[in-house]
Design a protein around this motif. Structure first.
Motif, PDB file in Angstrom:
ATOM      1  N   GLU A 145     -16.469 -12.922   7.254  1.00 59.07           N
ATOM      2  CA  GLU A 145     -17.135 -11.862   6.494  1.00 59.07           C
ATOM      3  C   GLU A 145     -16.139 -10.919   5.836  1.00 59.07           C
ATOM      4  N   LEU A 146     -15.003 -10.782   6.477  1.00 62.05           N
ATOM      5  CA  LEU A 146     -13.960  -9.895   5.955  1.00 62.05           C
ATOM      6  C   LEU A 146     -13.515 -10.351   4.562  1.00 62.05           C
ATOM      7  N   TYR A 184     -14.986  -9.831  -3.809  1.00 56.57           N
ATOM      8  CA  TYR A 184     -15.815  -9.040  -4.719  1.00 56.57           C
ATOM      9  C   TYR A 184     -14.929  -8.178  -5.627  1.00 56.57           C
ATOM     10  N   SER A 209     -14.512  -8.534  -9.645  1.00 55.87           N
ATOM     11  CA  SER A 209     -15.095  -7.478 -10.476  1.00 55.87           C
ATOM     12  C   SER A 209     -14.041  -6.658 -11.208  1.00 55.87           C
ATOM     13  N   VAL A 210     -12.826  -6.583 -10.690  1.00 57.14           N
ATOM     14  CA  VAL A 210     -11.801  -5.788 -11.377  1.00 57.14           C
ATOM     15  C   VAL A 210     -10.957  -6.659 -12.317  1.00 57.14           C
ATOM     16  N   PHE A 259       0.837  -1.207   0.000  1.00 61.48           N
ATOM     17  CA  PHE A 259       0.000   0.000   0.000  1.00 61.48           C
ATOM     18  C   PHE A 259       0.874   1.260   0.000  1.00 61.48           C
ATOM     19  N   GLU A 267     -18.724  -8.810 -13.472  1.00 61.69           N
ATOM     20  CA  GLU A 267     -19.458  -7.963 -12.518  1.00 61.69           C
ATOM     21  C   GLU A 267     -20.675  -8.707 -11.957  1.00 61.69           C
ATOM     22  N   ARG A 327      -2.958  -2.864 -12.896  1.00 58.72           N
ATOM     23  CA  ARG A 327      -3.190  -2.469 -11.497  1.00 58.72           C
ATOM     24  C   ARG A 327      -2.610  -3.495 -10.511  1.00 58.72           C
ATOM     25  N   VAL A 384     -15.861 -12.620  12.031  1.00 57.73           N
ATOM     26  CA  VAL A 384     -15.294 -11.379  11.481  1.00 57.73           C
ATOM     27  C   VAL A 384     -14.386 -11.705  10.291  1.00 57.73           C
ATOM     28  N   GLU A 430      -2.864  -2.825  -6.593  1.00 54.74           N
ATOM     29  CA  GLU A 430      -4.173  -3.090  -5.983  1.00 54.74           C
ATOM     30  C   GLU A 430      -4.497  -4.571  -5.996  1.00 54.74           C
ATOM     31  N   MET A 436     -21.040  -9.745  -7.948  1.00 51.51           N
ATOM     32  CA  MET A 436     -22.181  -9.323  -7.140  1.00 51.51           C
ATOM     33  C   MET A 436     -22.950 -10.531  -6.609  1.00 51.51           C
ATOM     34  N   PRO A 450     -17.249  -6.452   8.517  1.00 51.87           N
ATOM     35  CA  PRO A 450     -16.363  -6.453   9.684  1.00 51.87           C
ATOM     36  C   PRO A 450     -14.907  -6.286   9.284  1.00 51.87           C
ATOM     37  N   VAL A 500     -15.304 -11.333   2.153  1.00 46.93           N
ATOM     38  CA  VAL A 500     -16.248 -11.081   1.052  1.00 46.93           C
ATOM     39  C   VAL A 500     -15.803  -9.906   0.175  1.00 46.93           C
ATOM     40  N   LEU A 501     -15.431  -8.798   0.808  1.00 44.43           N
ATOM     41  CA  LEU A 501     -15.097  -7.600   0.023  1.00 44.43           C
ATOM     42  C   LEU A 501     -13.885  -7.819  -0.901  1.00 44.43           C
ATOM     43  N   VAL A 538     -13.966  -0.330 -11.088  1.00 43.85           N
ATOM     44  CA  VAL A 538     -13.945  -1.084 -12.341  1.00 43.85           C
ATOM     45  C   VAL A 538     -14.197  -0.205 -13.558  1.00 43.85           C
TER      46      VAL A 538
END
Lengths: 506, 476
Positions: A140-141, A147, A151-152, A21, A159, A108, A137, A111, A163, B380, A143-144, B427
């Motif tokens: 669920e962490l 995603y 998607s990228v 980062f 996409e 990219r 935690v 990222e 989703m 979370p 998932v993002l 995106v």
């Protein structure tokens, strides 16, 4: 205070992500190497945990416990038992090889690696957690990053696939969270510490209900048919390393949750619901195998094959014997590395041919012999060939399940035949037919970073095929406390008996 | 402790507002300058210190019409945080839009004073005056961009509907006064707990619920929110979305948690149903939104529904969850609006599609927005997740397991619209690639917001503990 090995294993990828980062996006090579080194550290530490785990002592070792949310009795409690150690090793292998499988990504890069490392970190965290809230935690962490990864950097319908995955997994997460809240208040011990909850006596009805909620929540991520439709799209949409970690690790999170929380804390519930789960497992095995046979896209085929293979694990969980559960967990590892290899080779092949349509390829082994052999090893491992890790996993599941669900086990064994059909057919069509397209003649075989991926995974496939007891002993030791809850009881075999039992509950 | 000391935070904030206002009148200073906002931030910081010192004080003043307890202090701090963060990023936006930032800062401070008074109000008159101080300030804040149609329309809409809500609220209060003979909440509570009351008391209670429901976007009193959010200037909307609704929630806790506890048979079932409908409508109507501010408006409605779940729990944990949620929601939302505000010049009316490729134009801005949205979505371990956990825990503890289950399942919908924005930023290809620039005030707000969302999520213990202790003061 001793060195926090488990936290270091889990957080090493996150440290890598944080370092990346801070770097300029232009420093692509450095970014890749930071990812490789940090996941490498994680791999070494995970291997250390496997080798240093004291089998005779058993239980949770290398534990680290800090109060996190005292009002709810929630702790940062990580450690390893026999099961966690194996799953951490699996995550570390897939994470490390995933970094090299992604070496060719040019878009990219910064990222990409941040996202990939965050995902690896979250998955490792699930396996190391012994506090249910902490486990959730991490769960669920994940998932993002998944995603964003799809998607990228994804491809087909990326996409839509991303989703769909996010919605399905969040739905599963929401059900699980409800289960956690109910569990917390039902137990009433102001703690979500797994070890403390395992000592708590839940009533039969509480167990039936809580098991159902947790099993439903986690089954989305396994995935169990009919909650599976996110997976083929997600696998196909994901970039190569994304598919590797999805099939290799993410798919295991749900089944791990069922064993670690639902079966351990609610044995009565597990016994009660076992026949239903067993039936669903067979549906997974057979249905997904049929779907896989009809696929034209290589990645779709492997994705459906993964659902089918997870069906074996689910059957092992439903049978609730030491052998079947050990087989199910060994299958997590065996399928994890095998699916990672298959997806890696599918990705490498796609990078060169720019097609994933099985019929459009052919004879690639002539120009890419290394990739051809690696894919052949992956296919044979899928079929459960003796000498590969999968053989022991499937063997153990069937041996453990047969006395409990004989008919269903025989049906499950038929899955091996289907697997042999579609995997070997794909192997033949993609790699071993005459070279169909002249432009493929100039394709390059495996380059150095492909070699890293192939060597590491094939090593583990064969090593665990030849010497399975290393992991099997660990897994079995981890199962001891879980099996204590069953005390020799067997599931309510047969649907008729189950329905009668259901009437009794009412 | 004398009354002045109890009111010191409000006095400081009001004085700062007055100084900014009068300084402008007497010195005819450059109306565009940002100093006023910094002065306001300083005043809020000072007020925050004095407010924090009031923790543990459990005292009444002005003949029982004003109370300082931990609950009130907590909400005072929420108002200070929301106002402070708004004032940090607002000048950048206002200067670009040609709005006098001195005017804005002073009115924000007056609104903040109202928000700090409201949680302490223990009689209808004080409560109403505090509420109106907030509302009148927002009429001004929303319409401050003179010459532009949308903000003027937003201000007018808020003026008309808020006026209507105030009238309904007053009518309810007058009914209760007529029946109990007192405007003091303590006396009203005693009166209601004494015996049976005529149907009119229930009507009065429901009218008050409707009046306050407007302020916290409870369905069906939510209609104004999307239009006002869309049309109003981003800093004003950020403050409205967070500070105003938090202060009104404090009033809801005082009134429905305690004063009308004896009438719970009337309002509780209704509030449970309204909570669920609010979650459903907010989440479902957010789905088709193409404007980011409208989307956040509907998501605010959904969040109001979650908070109501904790209100209906009627427990210490429920009250703590409301307080905790208010603060964490405020931090996440103001942070998201800080990004929108920084991005305002580069988008066409805040359409989501204009966020395409934002990542390539402003990576830090995008990262902050992703974290803020993920927090609102309940990912979370960010602040929003911890807040949701506390709310649902309160609902389950109170026995509303099915209600909590339905709300949890409905909350899954929110993933779609929040993640859709994340997708657009990461995106989609940007229409142009010019880097987005923003002032250091905005940068400070972004960093503070980011730190808040992450740290309050990672280390929720102390804050939740504070909220739980403060929740113990609901009885008066």
């Amino acid at each position: 205070m001793s060195f926090p090995v488990v936290s270091a294993t889990v957080f090493a990828p996150l440290v890598g992500a944080a370092l990346i980062f801070c770097l300029s996006p232009a420093r692509k090579e450095l970014i890749r190497w930071i990812a490789a080194v940090t996941t490498g550290i994680s791999l070494v530490l995970a291997a250390y945990l496997v080798l240093a785990y004291d089998l005779s002592a058993g239980g949770v070792q290398f534990a680290e416990k800090i109060n996190w949310l005292p009002s709810f009795g929630i702790k940062y409690f990580v450690g390893v038992d026999g099961i966690s150690a194996v799953m951490l090793l699996l995550t570390a292998i897939v994470g490390f090889t995933g970094v090299f499988a992604s070496w060719g990504i040019q878009d990219r890069v910064k990222e990409y690696y941040i996202t990939f490392l965050a995902l690896t970190f979250a998955c490792a965290g699930v396996f190391a957690s012994f506090d249910i809230f902490l486990l959730f935690v991490f769960f669920e962490l994940a998932v993002l990053p998944k995603y964003i990864l799809i998607s990228v950097w994804g491809s087909t319908k990326k996409e839509y696939a991303a989703m769909k995955l996010a919605l399905y997994l969040t739905l599963g997460g929401a059900i699980t969270l409800l289960g956690i809240l109910c569990l917390y208040f039902v137990a009433g011990i102001n703690s979500l510490d797994l070890l403390e909850l395992a000592r708590h006596e839940f009533t039969r009805n509480q167990q039936l209900l809580l098991f159902a909620i947790f099993a439903l929540g986690f089954s989305v991520q396994v995935p169990i048919v009919p909650l599976h439709s996110w997976l083929p799209d997600a696998h196909t949409g994901a970039p190569t390393a994304g598919s590797m970690i999805l099939a290799g690790v993410v798919m295991k999170l749900g089944a791990y949750g069922i064993i670690r929380i639902a079966c351990w804390l609610f044995p009565q519930g597990a016994l009660f619901w076992a026949p239903v789960i067993a039936v669903l497992a067979i549906v997974c095995v057979v249905y997904a195998a049929f779907v896989a046979m009809g696929q034209k896209d290589l990645k779709y085929m492997i994705a459906n094959s993964s659902i089918s293979h997870m069906g074996y694990s689910v059957l092992g969980i439903a049978a609730l014997t030491v052998a079947s559960l050990a087989g199910a967990l060994f299958q997590f590892f065996a399928h994890g590395i095998m699916a990672a290899l298959n997806f890696a080779i599918a990705g490498m092949t796609y990078d060169r041919t720019h097609t994933r349509v099985i019929a459009a390829m052919g004879g690639l082994a002539k120009v890419m012999p290394v990739l051809g052999i690696a894919f052949a090893i992956g296919c044979l491992a899928s079929v459960g060939l003796p000498g590969t890790a999968s053989f022991w996993a499937e063997f153990s599941v069937f041996v453990g399940s047969f006395p409990i669900f004989p008919t269903l086990s025989i049906l499950a064994i038929s899955g091996i035949v289907f697997t042999a059909y579609y995997m070997l057919r794909a192997l033949q069509r993609v790699y071993f037919e005459p070279l169909r397209h002249k432009e493929f003649a100039k394709l390059k075989d495996a380059v150095w970073h492909d070699w890293v991926v192939i060597t590491v995974i094939v090593f583990f496939i064969v090593a665990m095929g030849v010497y399975p007891s290393l992991l099997m002993n660990l897994i079995t030791s981890g199962l001891d406390p879980i099996m204590a809850g069953f005390k020799g009881a067997t599931p309510v075999a047969g649907l008729t008996t189950w329905l009668a039992a259901l009437g009794g509950v009412r | 402790m004398d009354a002045v000391k109890l009111l010191l935070p409000e006095i400081i904030v009001s004085l700062c507002g007055l100084i900014i206002l009068t300084e402008r009148i007497f010195t005819k200073a450059d109306l565009q300058r940002k100093d006023a906002a910094w002065f306001g931030v300083g005043g809020l910081l000072l007020a925050g210190i004095f407010a924090a010192k009031l923790f543990g004080v459990n005292q009444t003043a002005f003949y029982g019409s004003y109370r300082v307890d931990d609950l009130a202090v907590f909400f005072k701090l929420v108002a200070i945080v929301a106002a402070g963060m708004t004032l940090l990023f607002a000048p950048d936006f206002l200067v670009r839009k040609g709005v006098k930032s001195g005017d804005f800062a002073s009115v924000v401070l007056f609104a903040a004073a109202g928000m700090m008074l409201l949680p302490s109000a223990l009689d209808f008159i004080t409560l109403y005056i505090a509420l109106e101080l907030i509302s009148v300030s927002f009429y001004v804040l929303l319409a401050l961009q003179r010459g532009e149609v949308r903000p003027a329309e937003a201000g007018l809409k808020y003026l008309l509907l808020s006026g209507l809500a105030s009238a309904v609220l007053l009518y309810g209060m007058s009914l209760i006064y007529g029946l109990t003979g007192s405007t003091y909440l303590t006396a009203i509570r005693q009166a209601f707990s004494a015996g049976e009351w005529p149907v009119l008391s229930g009507v009065g209670c429901l009218l008050i619920l409707a009046g306050l429901g407007f302020k916290i976007y409870v369905v069906p009193f939510h209609m104004w929110a999307p239009d006002v959010y869309e049309g109003g200037p981003s800093p004003a909307v950020a403050f409205l979305a967070t500070g105003s609704s938090a202060a009104s929630l404090a009033a809801v806790l005082r009134l429905f948690g305690e004063t009308f506890a004896g009438l719970s048979g009337v309002w509780l079932p209704l509030l449970v149903i309204l909570a669920l409908i609010t979650v459903a409508i907010g989440n479902i109507l957010a789905l088709p939104q193409t404007n980011i501010k409208r989307l956040l408006a509907y998501s605010s409605i959904a969040h109001a529904g979650y908070i109501l779940l904790a209100v209906v729990a009627r427990s210490g944990l429920g009250t703590a969850a409301v307080m905790y949620y208010s603060l964490l929601y405020a931090v996440s939302t103001v942070t998201a609006f800080a990004v929108i505000s920084a991005f305002a010049d580069f988008t066409a009316g805040g359409e989501t599609s204009a966020f395409a490729g934002l990542n390539r134009r402003a990576p830090f801005l995008t990262f902050v927005m992703v974290i803020a949205l993920a927090s609102l979505a309940g990912v979370p371990p960010l602040a929003g997740f911890m807040a949701k956990f506390a709310v649902f825990a309160a609902a389950v503890q109170a026995g509303y397991v099915v209600i909590a289950a339905v709300a949890l399942l409905l909350s899954v919908i929110s993933i779609y619209y929040y993640f859709q924005v994340i997708k657009v930023m990461y995106v989609d290809e940007p229409a142009e690639t010019t880097p987005i620039t923003y002032g250091w005030g905005t940068q400070a707000a972004l960093i503070l917001g980011l730190a808040g969302v992450i740290l309050l999520g990672l280390f929720p213990g102390p804050l939740l503990r504070l909220a739980q202790v403060a929740a113990g003061f609901t009885r008066f």
